[in-house]
Write an enzyme that holds these catalytic residues in place. Structure first.
Site, PDB file in Angstrom:
ATOM      1  N   SER A 113       0.831  -1.202   0.000  1.00 26.45           N
ATOM      2  CA  SER A 113       0.000   0.000   0.000  1.00 26.45           C
ATOM      3  C   SER A 113       0.867   1.254   0.000  1.00 26.45           C
ATOM      4  O   SER A 113       0.339   2.364  -0.049  1.00 26.45           O
ATOM      5  CB  SER A 113      -0.915   0.008   1.232  1.00 26.45           C
ATOM      6  OG  SER A 113      -0.147  -0.093   2.418  1.00 26.45           O
ATOM      7  N   HIS A 143      -4.139  -4.729  -4.176  1.00 27.83           N
ATOM      8  CA  HIS A 143      -4.178  -4.093  -2.865  1.00 27.83           C
ATOM      9  C   HIS A 143      -5.538  -4.336  -2.218  1.00 27.83           C
ATOM     10  O   HIS A 143      -6.530  -3.679  -2.544  1.00 27.83           O
ATOM     11  CB  HIS A 143      -3.892  -2.594  -2.991  1.00 27.83           C
ATOM     12  CG  HIS A 143      -3.890  -1.890  -1.676  1.00 27.83           C
ATOM     13  ND1 HIS A 143      -4.323  -0.589  -1.524  1.00 27.83           N
ATOM     14  CD2 HIS A 143      -3.515  -2.313  -0.437  1.00 27.83           C
ATOM     15  CE1 HIS A 143      -4.218  -0.241  -0.249  1.00 27.83           C
ATOM     16  NE2 HIS A 143      -3.737  -1.279   0.416  1.00 27.83           N
ATOM     17  N   GLU A 185      -7.754  -2.749  -5.148  1.00 26.32           N
ATOM     18  CA  GLU A 185      -7.105  -1.912  -6.159  1.00 26.32           C
ATOM     19  C   GLU A 185      -6.167  -2.792  -6.982  1.00 26.32           C
ATOM     20  O   GLU A 185      -5.301  -3.469  -6.430  1.00 26.32           O
ATOM     21  CB  GLU A 185      -6.320  -0.777  -5.485  1.00 26.32           C
ATOM     22  CG  GLU A 185      -7.227   0.290  -4.895  1.00 26.32           C
ATOM     23  CD  GLU A 185      -6.459   1.408  -4.204  1.00 26.32           C
ATOM     24  OE1 GLU A 185      -6.800   2.570  -4.404  1.00 26.32           O
ATOM     25  OE2 GLU A 185      -5.510   1.095  -3.455  1.00 26.32           O
ATOM     26  N   ASN A 191      -5.905   5.133  -0.384  1.00 25.50           N
ATOM     27  CA  ASN A 191      -5.040   5.595   0.709  1.00 25.50           C
ATOM     28  C   ASN A 191      -4.688   7.071   0.574  1.00 25.50           C
ATOM     29  O   ASN A 191      -4.490   7.769   1.571  1.00 25.50           O
ATOM     30  CB  ASN A 191      -3.761   4.761   0.774  1.00 25.50           C
ATOM     31  CG  ASN A 191      -3.975   3.473   1.547  1.00 25.50           C
ATOM     32  OD1 ASN A 191      -4.947   3.351   2.293  1.00 25.50           O
ATOM     33  ND2 ASN A 191      -3.090   2.510   1.372  1.00 25.50           N
TER      34      ASN A 191
END
Length: 696
Positions: free
Chosen positions: A435, A456, A468, A506
């Site tokens: 990440s 992810h 992701e 994120n």
């Protein structure tokens, strides 16, 4: 051929009764009559892979019922001609953009009249149900005299997930037929049940297999099938004083997960039953009014929007999954849970780690998870068999997909890649769950960088639906396509993103979590901070979420994003680095901001925030997320996909419809003015992005 084999093949074909004329006058139905004089009405919605109820379908259904009343067959069988199932509920397209409750009430009244007509037929009616029987489909089945389930059937009322409750008579008929406590629980949670559970509740009269359908229908029409009938306890529980007591308990339970101010539907449903339970006619009428009032609320319209966002993101997966064997490296909180989820979805999984203890812990968590999400013991056993401990890491040789989930250290990941790349078979994909580390850095040591990409997942893997799918400049398009299809095959929503700091989720979530750290630095109580986010509608506060994700991950992502975006992010407090250095990483080590016991943050029995959260606290936490999402929009991302990513990747308050939708409903001028006021008071990190100037 062996008779058992013949039986297996027989159950793959639906028993649809007599052959039907090609000159059928109906668009969505087929009607035939067998040698016993029983009419078989097959629902086969034109141009659709699944049956749903729209206004035109219901109108045609009324035509068919009128014809059957005149024909007076010996009995009527209602079943689906679609392999996917009976009826998947209402056509949700008709719920979008509805703002006049009176118009809805008129339409609902017409649909009620059709279902009432079905129930009033003096001809024996039998619903034969396979696959999914949900919402309005279950309400049609409840209006039939008998219900026969194929053993693969599943039943439920998912309307509560759209901010609604059943609206085609289900609230009255379900609580009349089935123990109302159990009926209300199913409607209030939106859960589905299998055929055997439906039989034990008295929802269906029989459970059978396709090859026995004709005989079961004959028994039902002739009266030879023993029908499920309401038990004496139903009358007791529907007694007014008992309803009042039980309704009070239901409201208290609902408040734990669905506050009334954000989610009105559970309370509307409880009110309906409390006021009218036991009086079917009154409850049927009140249901129409209540449903019409709910569907025009912002909560329902936003949750309906979320439904379509999910459908839109499902399509990104494409089709044709070729991944059969997944090898996961790293049996920690993320790797172990990714491995378990894949095994639970039917894939063969090998799980590797340097030590046996993490693998043992992952296997234990997998067993607990399967016990919750898989309904049959034999299927739990099969899932556990598919999850193979692999201390030697030999599974990499035969895996179609390798997922690396080791700690976020570039040198460690590169060392892992150097050892496994020579062992990978031709055409296998190498995916990282990173990440915080750019894929450009990870690919440097690979001989075949074209097969490296990111997958992810978000924590907790079993609850957050987004993955992701991260590509870099050298990623081969065919591997990217396979990865997207894999994500769809394990019942997750893929979000294709380019390798950039924080990817999408994120990048937007980090300001929220770091602002919470700054608020802690200001000596604001952690329970107050978490309460502020929960008051807005987040599933958990940012302090608890940081513990859940891992403070080391939060720190790494924060540092990486600050190196890219500088002072647009809050500074990282020094004490957070100290906590990470001391091994206080959150849930995975048992201690972070909270002490964790049995996977839950210990906040103390009945603990409450030292002070009530203010509107300013809420704005400090949530508006930076909208600000970053507007920046993503300005850079070319799709607004719906951005909102969907935040809802499905972080649990962002679904009833708000996503950070962009929230900003739109609040008003861009209001949001930017608030951000400027926060910037003047707390610093430039709140400066509105330039994208607000063109935001609509």
């Amino acid at each position: 051929m062996d008779s058992k084999v013949l039986d297996v093949f027989a159950d793959r074909t639906l028993e649809l009764g007599p052959r039907i004329s090609e000159n059928e006058p109906y668009r969505n139905f087929r009607l035939g009559r067998d040698s016993d004089g029983i009419a078989w009405l097959l629902f086969d919605r034109a141009g659709a892979s699944a049956n749903t109820l729209s206004s035109d379908v219901v109108a045609e259904f009324e035509e068919v019922l009128a014809a059957l009343e005149n024909q007076q067959p010996a009995g009527i069988v209602i079943r689906s001609a679609k392999p996917s199932g009976f009826i998947a509920g209402a056509d949700v397209n008709e719920f979008r953009g509805v703002y006049d409750p009176r118009t809805v009430e008129t339409a609902i009244a017409r649909a009620h009249a059709v279902n009432d007509r079905l129930e009033a037929l003096r001809i024996p009616t039998v619903a034969v149900i396979h696959g999914f029987c949900l919402g309005g489909g279950l309400e049609i089945a409840l209006a039939c005299r008998s219900r026969i389930a194929i053993d693969n059937a599943r039943f439920g009322f998912p309307e509560i997930l759209l901010g609604l409750h059943p609206g085609l008579g289900g609230t009255a008929r379900f609580t009349e037929l089935v123990n109302p406590m159990q009926a209300m629980t199913l409607m209030l949670t939106g859960r589905t049940i299998d055929a055997s559970r439906a039989k034990s509740l008295g929802l269906v009269d029989a459970v059978t297999q396709e090859r026995h359908v004709r005989n079961a229908v004959k028994d039902a029409v002739s009266g030879g099938l023993k029908r499920a009938r309401p038990g004496p306890l139903n009358k007791v529980l529907n007694f007014s004083r008992v309803r009042g007591f039980l309704a009070s308990r239901m409201r208290k339970e609902a408040e734990k997960t669905a506050p009334r101010e954000h989610y009105p539907a559970p309370y509307a449903l409880i009110d309906l039953w409390e006021k009218h339970g036991g009086d079917k006619a009154a409850m049927l009428k009140a249901e129409q009014i209540s449903f019409a009032e709910l569907i025009v609320t912002p909560t329902a319209q936003n949750l309906i929007r979320v439904f379509f966002l999910r459908e839109q993101m499902k399509k990104l997966a494409g089709t044709g999954n070729t991944i059969r064997h997944v090898h996961v490296i790293g049996a920690g909180a993320m790797g172990g849970d990714i491995a378990a989820w894949c095994a639970g979805k039917g894939l063969h999984v090998t799980l590797a780690d340097m030590k046996p203890e993490p693998i043992a812990g992952a296997i234990k968590r997998a067993s607990d998870l399967f016990g919750k999400i898989i309904h049959k013991r034999t299927e739990v056993r099969d899932a556990m068999d598919r999850l193979v401990p692999d201390l030697g890491g030999e599974g990499v040789r035969n895996a179609d997909l390798i997922i690396e989930a080791v700690p976020e250290k570039l040198e460690l990941k590169q060392k892992v890649y150097a050892g496994l790349e020579p062992k990978m078979k031709e055409g296998a994909i190498l995916a990282t769950n990173t990440s915080s580390i750019p894929l450009q850095d990870l690919r440097a040591t690979l001989r075949q960088p074209e097969r490296l990409l990111g997958l992810h997942f978000f924590n907790p893997v079993s609850r957050l639906q987004l993955v992701e799918v991260v590509s870099h400049d050298a990623t081969d398009g065919k591997f990217l396509k396979q990865a997207l299809a894999f994500v769809g095959a394990i019942d997750r929503l893929p979000l294709p993103v380019k390798s950039s700091p924080g990817f999408l989720v994120n990048r937007a979530l980090t300001p929220y979590m770091l602002e919470a750290m700054v608020m802690l630095d200001e000596k604001i109580d952690k329970l107050t901070i978490d309460a502020a986010a929960e008051k807005f509608g987040m599933p958990m506060g940012p302090i608890e979420l940081a513990d859940q994700v891992g403070l080391d991950i939060c720190l790494a992502v924060g540092d990486m994003l600050r190196s890219k975006f500088g002072d647009s992010l809050p500074p990282t407090p020094a004490w957070l680095r100290d906590k990470v250095a001391n091994g206080e990483l959150g849930r995975k080590t048992g201690k972070g901001f909270y002490v964790w016991k049995d996977g839950k943050a210990d906040k103390g029995a009945g603990a409450t925030a030292a002070a009530a959260p203010s509107a300013e606290m809420i704005d400090r936490l949530v508006l930076p997320m909208s600000n970053v999402c507007v920046a993503c929009l300005r850079e070319g991302d799709n607004a719906d996909v951005v909102d969907g990513a935040m809802i499905f990747g972080t649990g962002y308050a679904p009833f708000r419809g996503g950070p962009l939708n929230y900003a739109r409903s609040r008003g861009a001028d209001n949001v930017t003015a608030t951000l400027r006021a926060l910037a003047a008071k707390f610093g430039d990190r709140f400066t509105p992005d330039a994208g607000w100037e063109t935001f609509e």
